[in-house]
Design a protein around this motif. Structure first.
Motif, short mmCIF file in Angstrom:
data_model
loop_
_atom_site.label_atom_id
_atom_site.label_comp_id
_atom_site.label_asym_id
_atom_site.label_seq_id
_atom_site.Cartn_x
_atom_site.Cartn_y
_atom_site.Cartn_z
N PHE A 30 -25.86 -9.30 -56.36
CA PHE A 30 -25.00 -9.22 -57.35
C PHE A 30 -24.69 -7.80 -57.63
CE2 PHE A 30 -25.00 -7.75 -61.71
CZ PHE A 30 -23.76 -8.70 -62.43
N TYR A 31 -25.72 -6.76 -57.43
CA TYR A 31 -25.33 -5.35 -57.63
C TYR A 31 -24.34 -4.68 -56.34
CZ TYR A 31 -29.17 -5.72 -60.89
OH TYR A 31 -29.99 -6.00 -62.01
N PHE A 32 -24.34 -5.36 -55.39
CA PHE A 32 -23.58 -4.78 -54.17
C PHE A 32 -22.14 -5.50 -54.03
CE2 PHE A 32 -28.23 -4.85 -52.14
CZ PHE A 32 -28.34 -3.72 -52.90
N ARG A 33 -21.56 -6.30 -55.09
CA ARG A 33 -20.36 -6.68 -54.96
C ARG A 33 -19.25 -5.85 -54.80
NH1 ARG A 33 -19.99 -10.05 -60.34
NH2 ARG A 33 -20.57 -7.75 -60.62
N ASP A 34 -19.50 -4.68 -55.58
CA ASP A 34 -18.22 -3.83 -55.39
C ASP A 34 -18.72 -2.69 -54.31
OD1 ASP A 34 -16.98 -5.01 -57.51
OD2 ASP A 34 -18.19 -3.96 -58.99
N ILE A 35 -19.54 -2.82 -53.52
CA ILE A 35 -19.87 -1.80 -52.57
C ILE A 35 -18.69 -1.86 -51.56
CG2 ILE A 35 -21.54 -0.99 -50.75
CD1 ILE A 35 -22.49 -0.30 -53.70
N THR A 43 -19.46 5.07 -36.97
CA THR A 43 -19.93 5.50 -38.17
C THR A 43 -19.52 4.45 -39.28
OG1 THR A 43 -20.19 7.78 -37.74
CG2 THR A 43 -20.25 7.13 -39.99
N LEU A 44 -20.64 3.90 -39.83
CA LEU A 44 -20.43 2.94 -41.08
C LEU A 44 -20.70 3.82 -42.27
CD1 LEU A 44 -20.00 0.16 -42.08
CD2 LEU A 44 -22.53 -0.17 -42.21
N THR A 45 -19.90 4.06 -43.24
CA THR A 45 -19.74 4.49 -44.76
C THR A 45 -19.72 3.50 -45.65
OG1 THR A 45 -18.58 6.44 -43.50
CG2 THR A 45 -18.83 6.31 -45.99
N VAL A 46 -20.71 3.45 -46.55
CA VAL A 46 -20.75 2.64 -47.64
C VAL A 46 -20.58 3.46 -48.88
CG1 VAL A 46 -22.11 0.90 -46.56
CG2 VAL A 46 -23.31 2.50 -47.58
N ARG A 47 -19.96 2.92 -49.71
CA ARG A 47 -19.36 3.73 -51.10
C ARG A 47 -19.49 2.79 -52.22
NH1 ARG A 47 -15.40 6.17 -47.70
NH2 ARG A 47 -16.02 8.19 -47.17
N GLY A 48 -19.84 3.19 -53.54
CA GLY A 48 -19.81 2.52 -54.73
C GLY A 48 -20.80 3.11 -55.49
N ARG A 49 -21.27 1.99 -56.50
CA ARG A 49 -22.20 2.51 -57.46
C ARG A 49 -23.35 1.51 -57.66
NH1 ARG A 49 -19.14 5.44 -62.51
NH2 ARG A 49 -18.30 7.24 -61.21
N VAL A 50 -24.64 2.16 -57.95
CA VAL A 50 -25.75 1.04 -58.10
C VAL A 50 -26.47 1.55 -59.18
CG1 VAL A 50 -25.65 -0.11 -55.93
CG2 VAL A 50 -26.93 2.01 -56.27
N PRO A 51 -27.29 0.80 -59.96
CA PRO A 51 -28.02 1.28 -61.09
C PRO A 51 -29.26 1.98 -60.84
CG PRO A 51 -28.31 -0.88 -61.20
CD PRO A 51 -27.32 -0.64 -60.16
N THR A 52 -29.89 1.98 -59.56
CA THR A 52 -31.21 2.50 -59.27
C THR A 52 -31.16 2.89 -57.98
OG1 THR A 52 -32.19 0.50 -58.34
CG2 THR A 52 -32.53 0.90 -60.90
N PHE A 53 -32.02 4.15 -57.71
CA PHE A 53 -32.24 4.73 -56.47
C PHE A 53 -32.91 3.51 -55.58
CE2 PHE A 53 -31.68 8.47 -58.65
CZ PHE A 53 -30.89 9.26 -57.83
N TYR A 54 -33.62 2.61 -55.91
CA TYR A 54 -34.15 1.58 -55.25
C TYR A 54 -33.06 0.59 -54.58
CZ TYR A 54 -36.72 -2.76 -54.02
OH TYR A 54 -37.16 -3.88 -53.31
N LEU A 55 -32.17 0.44 -55.09
CA LEU A 55 -31.12 -0.46 -54.76
C LEU A 55 -30.32 0.23 -53.58
CD1 LEU A 55 -29.86 -2.30 -57.95
CD2 LEU A 55 -30.82 -3.37 -56.06
N LEU A 72 -25.03 5.51 -40.10
CA LEU A 72 -24.86 4.74 -41.46
C LEU A 72 -24.92 5.97 -42.27
CD1 LEU A 72 -24.74 2.74 -43.52
CD2 LEU A 72 -27.40 2.70 -43.53
N ARG A 73 -23.73 6.31 -43.21
CA ARG A 73 -23.62 7.07 -44.27
C ARG A 73 -23.54 6.42 -45.51
NH1 ARG A 73 -18.58 10.71 -43.34
NH2 ARG A 73 -19.43 11.68 -45.31
N ASN A 74 -24.66 6.53 -46.43
CA ASN A 74 -24.95 6.02 -47.72
C ASN A 74 -24.40 7.02 -48.59
OD1 ASN A 74 -25.48 4.72 -49.83
ND2 ASN A 74 -27.50 3.99 -49.08
#
Length: 90
Positions: A30-35, A43-55, A72-74
């Motif tokens: 659910f938290y990764f829908r907008d990633i 290189t795989l780059t992922v962008r977006g927003r999540v509410p915690t560093f754990y996620l 991987l670039r997070n």
């Protein structure tokens, strides 16, 4: 079909695989829908927003061994309702 078309199609396959890995069968999907996932030259780059560093860490762990991506670039930002953020002002 030109080589660049074949390459881009392969890139899109990696991107789709990454997005599926984040959402399908993941209790935090659910938290990764907008990633967003972008793959280019290994290189795989992922962008977006999540509410915690754990996620953010979960994203890295789910994608670190993705076939085709050697790096991987997070770049996901951590932003929560309490105002805490990893986003740096510009």
């Amino acid at each position: 079909m030109e080589a660049t078309e074949v390459t881009r199609r392969g890139d899109q396959d990696v991107e789709r695989s990454a997005c599926r890995r984040l959402t399908e069968g993941c209790p935090y999907g659910f938290y990764f829908r907008d990633i967003t996932c972008h793959y280019e030259r290994g290189t795989l780059t992922v962008r977006g927003r999540v509410p915690t560093f754990y996620l953010k860490q979960i994203i890295t762990s789910r994608l670190q061994d993705l076939a085709g991506a050697s790096r991987l670039r997070n770049e996901v930002d951590v932003v929560n309702v309490a105002g805490l953020s990893s986003v740096h002002p510009k």
